[in-house]
Scaffold this motif. Sequence first.
Motif, PDB file in Angstrom:
ATOM      1  N   UNK A 166      49.746  35.679  40.626  1.00  0.00           N
ATOM      2  CA  UNK A 166      49.720  37.098  40.937  1.00  0.00           C
ATOM      3  C   UNK A 166      48.491  37.440  41.744  1.00  0.00           C
ATOM      4  N   UNK A 167      47.524  37.009  41.522  1.00  0.00           N
ATOM      5  CA  UNK A 167      46.292  37.315  42.477  1.00  0.00           C
ATOM      6  C   UNK A 167      46.359  37.016  43.773  1.00  0.00           C
ATOM      7  N   UNK A 168      47.071  35.864  43.856  1.00  0.00           N
ATOM      8  CA  UNK A 168      47.255  35.730  45.545  1.00  0.00           C
ATOM      9  C   UNK A 168      47.966  36.754  46.264  1.00  0.00           C
ATOM     10  N   UNK A 169      48.241  37.957  45.785  1.00  0.00           N
ATOM     11  CA  UNK A 169      48.790  39.044  46.446  1.00  0.00           C
ATOM     12  C   UNK A 169      47.576  39.594  47.077  1.00  0.00           C
ATOM     13  N   UNK A 180      56.311  31.920  48.659  1.00  0.00           N
ATOM     14  CA  UNK A 180      56.182  33.101  47.898  1.00  0.00           C
ATOM     15  C   UNK A 180      57.188  32.970  46.846  1.00  0.00           C
ATOM     16  N   UNK A 181      56.879  33.473  45.629  1.00  0.00           N
ATOM     17  CA  UNK A 181      57.840  33.660  44.514  1.00  0.00           C
ATOM     18  C   UNK A 181      58.171  35.022  44.307  1.00  0.00           C
ATOM     19  N   UNK A 182      59.862  35.262  44.656  1.00  0.00           N
ATOM     20  CA  UNK A 182      60.175  36.492  44.287  1.00  0.00           C
ATOM     21  C   UNK A 182      60.684  36.527  42.638  1.00  0.00           C
ATOM     22  N   UNK A 183      60.684  37.696  42.383  1.00  0.00           N
ATOM     23  CA  UNK A 183      61.363  38.047  40.984  1.00  0.00           C
ATOM     24  C   UNK A 183      60.895  37.333  39.721  1.00  0.00           C
ATOM     25  N   UNK A 184      59.508  37.006  39.919  1.00  0.00           N
ATOM     26  CA  UNK A 184      58.776  36.230  38.609  1.00  0.00           C
ATOM     27  C   UNK A 184      58.286  37.635  37.871  1.00  0.00           C
ATOM     28  N   UNK A 229      53.079  35.138  43.714  1.00  0.00           N
ATOM     29  CA  UNK A 229      53.961  35.772  42.832  1.00  0.00           C
ATOM     30  C   UNK A 229      54.030  37.120  43.217  1.00  0.00           C
ATOM     31  N   UNK A 230      54.977  37.250  44.298  1.00  0.00           N
ATOM     32  CA  UNK A 230      55.156  38.343  44.971  1.00  0.00           C
ATOM     33  C   UNK A 230      55.463  39.562  44.190  1.00  0.00           C
TER      34      UNK A 230
END
Length: 294
Positions: free
Chosen positions: A212-215, A41-45, A10-11
């Motif tokens: 989010x923690x995957x960042x 990757x997920x943008x704008x979450x 969740x970028x």
Amino acid sequence: MSQKFGLSAALTTPFDGNGDIAIDPMIKQARLSLTSGCSSVTLFGTTGEGSSIGTQEREEVLDGFLNLGIAANRIIVGVMADSVEDAAAQAGSALSRGVRNILLAPPFYFKNVSDEGLFRWFSAVFARLGNKARDIIVYNIPSITMVPLSVALIGRLRSAFPGVVTGVKDSSGDWPYTEALLKAHSDLIILIGDERHLAKGVRLGGQGAISGMANFVPHEVRLMAEDGKDDPRVEDFVLELLKYPVTAAVKVMVAQLSGDEIWLAVRPPLVSISGEGRNHLAGAFNALFRSKAA
């Protein structure tokens, strides 16, 4: 069923000194995520402050990603809009560029709305999308939207729109709800948003996570999301993040690990975390992941 969904980062979105999106560090972070075990990757979450990013900015960022070699089938786009027109426009723009999925939140301004009202809203968005409508992951995050998506509503949507509603991201943090969702809709892409429930959710049939923690700990979260492997360090660090506004806290960790303070900035109405908070998060992270490294 085809290959599992896996892990999507969740970028988070970096902003420069003028408050504009800083595309270069964003793409660098995306590439790091994709080479560190994330399948997309997920943008704008939520973590990406998607509700604070307008339609034109979204198109510019997405085109930047595509032009610089991030494949469309490795991109998911979050859509968080109240009006049917805006939701359909943002989703349609991304789908026309070939993205893998749309993560579609319910309308969130009006509260205490009925399942019937939500069904009509989603139906209207899909009608506007027309033949573009596909691969929609509906987003249940009632702590933010205050609009829960019931298990029954999800059943009605998937029945009415087969091939369009293909998954659910459940960020409720409500384990009984998650269990019921997995039991009722095990053939959908069920993604677990709360890392504390991720591994056991995957063991019950969940297909992965948008995390989010995957960042900042992608390897650890990938083992949870793909193999259902418990990691108490990840679960414990979620508790530390929850002591602060989570989006800003995730950005603190990206700034810490990248060495680039551009990540600390957030857009109003969010505010950045104080130096004391940043030090606390860094200390907690080091205690969990560095002094007790597996």
